[in-house]
Design a protein around this motif. Structure first.
Motif, short mmCIF file in Angstrom:
data_model
loop_
_atom_site.label_atom_id
_atom_site.label_comp_id
_atom_site.label_asym_id
_atom_site.label_seq_id
_atom_site.Cartn_x
_atom_site.Cartn_y
_atom_site.Cartn_z
N PHE A 65 4.51 60.74 -69.99
CA PHE A 65 4.97 61.19 -71.30
C PHE A 65 3.88 61.01 -72.36
O PHE A 65 3.84 61.77 -73.33
CB PHE A 65 6.24 60.44 -71.69
CG PHE A 65 7.45 60.88 -70.93
CD1 PHE A 65 8.05 62.11 -71.19
CD2 PHE A 65 7.99 60.09 -69.94
CE1 PHE A 65 9.16 62.53 -70.48
CE2 PHE A 65 9.10 60.49 -69.22
CZ PHE A 65 9.69 61.72 -69.49
N GLY A 66 3.00 60.03 -72.19
CA GLY A 66 1.90 59.88 -73.13
C GLY A 66 0.96 61.07 -73.11
O GLY A 66 0.51 61.53 -74.17
N VAL A 67 0.67 61.58 -71.92
CA VAL A 67 -0.20 62.77 -71.81
C VAL A 67 0.47 63.98 -72.45
O VAL A 67 -0.16 64.75 -73.19
CB VAL A 67 -0.54 63.04 -70.33
CG1 VAL A 67 -1.23 64.39 -70.18
CG2 VAL A 67 -1.44 61.94 -69.78
N ILE A 68 1.75 64.18 -72.19
CA ILE A 68 2.46 65.33 -72.76
C ILE A 68 2.48 65.26 -74.28
O ILE A 68 2.18 66.25 -74.97
CB ILE A 68 3.90 65.39 -72.20
CG1 ILE A 68 3.88 65.71 -70.70
CG2 ILE A 68 4.73 66.43 -72.95
CD1 ILE A 68 5.23 65.73 -70.06
N ILE A 69 2.81 64.11 -74.82
CA ILE A 69 2.86 63.97 -76.28
C ILE A 69 1.47 64.15 -76.88
O ILE A 69 1.29 64.80 -77.91
CB ILE A 69 3.45 62.60 -76.65
CG1 ILE A 69 4.92 62.52 -76.23
CG2 ILE A 69 3.32 62.34 -78.15
CD1 ILE A 69 5.54 61.15 -76.39
N GLY A 70 0.44 63.58 -76.23
CA GLY A 70 -0.91 63.71 -76.74
C GLY A 70 -1.38 65.16 -76.77
O GLY A 70 -2.00 65.61 -77.74
#
Length: 206
Positions: A65-70
């Motif tokens: 989810f960190g990659v998606i949000i970033g």
């Protein structure tokens, strides 16, 4: 009773007394609840290095989810700060303007004039030569310089007479491709309009 029967069951009485003492000693020892014992056991439990645990799953979910949000935040910022692609407010009016300019361009091409445009050390020079090779006297001019792919570096130009009928303007351009649109007063009914696509390198046209 054990004393009176010592001759009959000496071993039995001795074992019973010893058992009673052990029971009393065990009662004095504090005991821990079973739940606390299980908790301590889980704390002290060690996992093999290659075993997949809940911590691994948590790390994977946070990374995913960190990659998606970033990525979403990066794309939103780039879309908000880069060129939107907006060119005209009204496409119908722009089409009518295009037809008018196309007709004026055909009339202008019939004159057979040639332009000379140069950029050296931050000075833009523009001149016109007629069919006979004589320089046309330009009284004034204006224009705009813009990037080919965005509108962040647009420059408005005010061209002034510089001798020999030419016009000049000071402008500092970064290296890259630029589009220059010039309207020069050359003694015609309408300004002489030209558009040039140029490559700038080291403050000069290439």
């Amino acid at each position: 009773m054990c004393a009176s029967r010592a001759s009959l069951w000496p071993a039995g009485c001795s074992a019973s007394a010893s058992s009673s003492r052990i029971d009393r000693a065990l009662r004095r020892i504090p005991t821990q609840p079973a739940s606390m014992h299980r908790s301590e056991t889980m704390k002290n439990r060690s996992y093999p290095a290659n075993q997949f645990t809940g911590r691994h799953m948590l790390a994977i979910m946070l990374a995913f989810f960190g990659v998606i949000i970033g990525v979403n935040v990066t794309m939103a910022v780039m879309a908000n700060t880069s060129w939107s692609g907006f060119v005209v407010k009204n496409s119908y009016i722009a089409s009518q303007e295009f037809n008018r300019r196309a007709a004026e361009g055909r009339e202008q091409d019939a004159l057979g004039w040639r332009s000379q445009i140069s950029l050296r050390d931050g000075t833009l020079r523009y001149a016109l030569v007629d069919q006979s090779g004589a320089s046309r006297v330009l009284s004034s001019g204006k224009g705009i310089i813009r990037r080919a792919v965005n509108d962040t570096g647009d420059h408005a130009l005010v061209l002034r007479p510089a001798g020999n009928g030419a016009l000049e303007a000071s402008v500092l351009l970064e290296d890259g491709i630029w589009i220059i649109e010039i309207l020069a007063e050359a003694g015609l009914e309408r300004p002489y309009r030209e558009t040039h696509r140029v490559m700038v390198r080291n403050r000069s046209f290439q």
